[in-house]
Write a protein that holds these residues in place. Structure first.
Motif, PDB file in Angstrom:
ATOM      1  N   ARG A  91     -18.560  -6.985   6.717  1.00 55.41           N
ATOM      2  CA  ARG A  91     -18.897  -5.560   6.896  1.00 55.41           C
ATOM      3  C   ARG A  91     -17.657  -4.746   7.266  1.00 55.41           C
ATOM      4  NH1 ARG A  91     -24.486  -6.702  10.066  1.00 55.41           N
ATOM      5  NH2 ARG A  91     -25.823  -6.846   8.224  1.00 55.41           N
ATOM      6  N   LYS A  92     -16.805  -5.310   8.112  1.00 50.91           N
ATOM      7  CA  LYS A  92     -15.547  -4.627   8.469  1.00 50.91           C
ATOM      8  C   LYS A  92     -14.679  -4.436   7.223  1.00 50.91           C
ATOM      9  CE  LYS A  92     -14.866  -6.192  13.214  1.00 50.91           C
ATOM     10  NZ  LYS A  92     -13.998  -6.996  14.097  1.00 50.91           N
ATOM     11  N   ALA A  93     -14.569  -5.486   6.445  1.00 52.15           N
ATOM     12  CA  ALA A  93     -13.759  -5.420   5.220  1.00 52.15           C
ATOM     13  C   ALA A  93     -14.337  -4.376   4.263  1.00 52.15           C
ATOM     14  CB  ALA A  93     -13.707  -6.786   4.547  1.00 52.15           C
ATOM     15  N   LEU A  94     -15.651  -4.300   4.178  1.00 54.97           N
ATOM     16  CA  LEU A  94     -16.305  -3.315   3.318  1.00 54.97           C
ATOM     17  C   LEU A  94     -15.961  -1.895   3.773  1.00 54.97           C
ATOM     18  CD1 LEU A  94     -18.424  -2.852   1.008  1.00 54.97           C
ATOM     19  CD2 LEU A  94     -20.125  -2.704   2.835  1.00 54.97           C
ATOM     20  N   GLU A  95     -16.021  -1.655   5.068  1.00 53.78           N
ATOM     21  CA  GLU A  95     -15.694  -0.324   5.594  1.00 53.78           C
ATOM     22  C   GLU A  95     -14.218   0.025   5.356  1.00 53.78           C
ATOM     23  OE1 GLU A  95     -17.800   2.049   6.603  1.00 53.78           O
ATOM     24  OE2 GLU A  95     -19.279   0.562   5.962  1.00 53.78           O
ATOM     25  N   GLU A  96     -13.351  -0.956   5.519  1.00 58.25           N
ATOM     26  CA  GLU A  96     -11.928  -0.717   5.269  1.00 58.25           C
ATOM     27  C   GLU A  96     -11.688  -0.370   3.799  1.00 58.25           C
ATOM     28  OE1 GLU A  96      -9.858  -4.170   6.679  1.00 58.25           O
ATOM     29  OE2 GLU A  96     -10.295  -3.711   8.773  1.00 58.25           O
ATOM     30  N   THR A  97     -12.390  -1.042   2.908  1.00 58.31           N
ATOM     31  CA  THR A  97     -12.254  -0.749   1.483  1.00 58.31           C
ATOM     32  C   THR A  97     -12.745   0.662   1.189  1.00 58.31           C
ATOM     33  OG1 THR A  97     -12.508  -3.083   0.915  1.00 58.31           O
ATOM     34  CG2 THR A  97     -12.901  -1.489  -0.847  1.00 58.31           C
ATOM     35  N   LYS A  98     -13.867   1.053   1.785  1.00 54.71           N
ATOM     36  CA  LYS A  98     -14.409   2.400   1.575  1.00 54.71           C
ATOM     37  C   LYS A  98     -13.438   3.475   2.065  1.00 54.71           C
ATOM     38  CE  LYS A  98     -19.342   1.344   1.701  1.00 54.71           C
ATOM     39  NZ  LYS A  98     -20.602   1.532   2.471  1.00 54.71           N
ATOM     40  N   GLN A  99     -12.675   3.172   3.101  1.00 52.83           N
ATOM     41  CA  GLN A  99     -11.734   4.145   3.664  1.00 52.83           C
ATOM     42  C   GLN A  99     -10.533   4.384   2.748  1.00 52.83           C
ATOM     43  OE1 GLN A  99     -10.749   2.751   7.576  1.00 52.83           O
ATOM     44  NE2 GLN A  99     -12.781   3.171   8.391  1.00 52.83           N
ATOM     45  N   VAL A 100     -10.296   3.505   1.817  1.00 50.99           N
ATOM     46  CA  VAL A 100      -9.168   3.635   0.898  1.00 50.99           C
ATOM     47  C   VAL A 100      -9.422   4.736  -0.141  1.00 50.99           C
ATOM     48  CG1 VAL A 100      -7.946   2.436  -0.965  1.00 50.99           C
ATOM     49  CG2 VAL A 100      -8.417   1.256   1.183  1.00 50.99           C
ATOM     50  N   PHE A 101     -10.673   4.922  -0.519  1.00 50.85           N
ATOM     51  CA  PHE A 101     -11.001   5.818  -1.632  1.00 50.85           C
ATOM     52  C   PHE A 101     -10.572   7.270  -1.455  1.00 50.85           C
ATOM     53  CE2 PHE A 101     -13.877   2.248  -2.590  1.00 50.85           C
ATOM     54  CZ  PHE A 101     -13.438   1.980  -3.870  1.00 50.85           C
ATOM     55  N   PRO A 102     -10.797   7.910  -0.307  1.00 49.01           N
ATOM     56  CA  PRO A 102     -10.360   9.318  -0.196  1.00 49.01           C
ATOM     57  C   PRO A 102      -8.853   9.497  -0.397  1.00 49.01           C
ATOM     58  CG  PRO A 102     -11.882   8.777   1.577  1.00 49.01           C
ATOM     59  CD  PRO A 102     -11.557   7.496   0.871  1.00 49.01           C
ATOM     60  N   THR A 103      -8.063   8.625   0.189  1.00 47.02           N
ATOM     61  CA  THR A 103      -6.607   8.706   0.042  1.00 47.02           C
ATOM     62  C   THR A 103      -6.202   8.451  -1.404  1.00 47.02           C
ATOM     63  OG1 THR A 103      -6.365   7.884   2.294  1.00 47.02           O
ATOM     64  CG2 THR A 103      -4.417   7.789   0.894  1.00 47.02           C
ATOM     65  N   GLN A 126     -17.659  -7.421  -2.300  1.00 48.41           N
ATOM     66  CA  GLN A 126     -17.955  -7.473  -0.871  1.00 48.41           C
ATOM     67  C   GLN A 126     -19.437  -7.200  -0.616  1.00 48.41           C
ATOM     68  OE1 GLN A 126     -15.063  -4.581   0.406  1.00 48.41           O
ATOM     69  NE2 GLN A 126     -13.636  -6.160   1.108  1.00 48.41           N
ATOM     70  N   GLN A 127     -20.000  -6.246  -1.319  1.00 46.25           N
ATOM     71  CA  GLN A 127     -21.422  -5.942  -1.156  1.00 46.25           C
ATOM     72  C   GLN A 127     -22.280  -7.140  -1.565  1.00 46.25           C
ATOM     73  OE1 GLN A 127     -21.513  -2.325  -3.470  1.00 46.25           O
ATOM     74  NE2 GLN A 127     -21.415  -1.037  -1.633  1.00 46.25           N
ATOM     75  N   ALA A 128     -21.882  -7.832  -2.610  1.00 44.96           N
ATOM     76  CA  ALA A 128     -22.615  -9.012  -3.058  1.00 44.96           C
ATOM     77  C   ALA A 128     -22.548 -10.123  -2.011  1.00 44.96           C
ATOM     78  CB  ALA A 128     -22.067  -9.504  -4.388  1.00 44.96           C
ATOM     79  N   ARG A 129     -21.369 -10.312  -1.427  1.00 43.59           N
ATOM     80  CA  ARG A 129     -21.234 -11.340  -0.385  1.00 43.59           C
ATOM     81  C   ARG A 129     -22.086 -10.995   0.836  1.00 43.59           C
ATOM     82  NH1 ARG A 129     -15.630 -11.296  -2.008  1.00 43.59           N
ATOM     83  NH2 ARG A 129     -15.106  -9.978  -0.220  1.00 43.59           N
TER      84      ARG A 129
END
Length: 116
Positions: A55-67, A31-34
């Motif tokens: 950017r929305k998809a990137l933020e959603e992916t980042k939100q998965v990590f803590p859980t 996603q960062q590359a895109r």
């Protein structure tokens, strides 16, 4: 064929979570590359919309990590408990199962360090 032991099930569960975490890291990089590609300039009239969606998809992916990190932590704790129970029971599980469990714990701890 005998049903899998609780130690095997717990080991496989942890390994699945570690694999899932690695998959999300790979997705994050893609996603960062895109986003970088879109930011570098595109003549497409929908580029701004696509960039916002990425950017929305990137933020959603980042939100998965803590859980996911918390799930891995819980799975590591559960597997360590299973290893202790196995030791107290006189080593009911095979040495191969115990070895795989210890390897899974190591992978889980490594994944938690990377997520930090």
């Amino acid at each position: 064929m005998a049903p899998p032991s609780k130690l095997q099930v717990t080991t496989l569960s942890l390994l699945r979570l570690v694999k899932e975490e690695a998959s999300y890291h790979k997705e994050l990089e893609q996603q960062q590359a895109r986003i970088q590609k879109l930011e570098s300039g595109s003549n497409d009239e929908n580029a701004e919309y696509i960039l916002n969606q990425e950017r929305k998809a990137l933020e959603e992916t980042k939100q998965v990590f803590p859980t996911l990190k918390e799930k891995i932590k819980t799975a590591v704790e559960n597997l360590n408990e299973q290893l202790e129970k196995n030791k107290e029971a006189g080593g009911e599980a095979s040495t191969e199962e115990v070895t795989k469990a210890h390897e899974a714990v190591a992978k889980g701890l490594e994944a938690m360090r990377e997520a930090s």
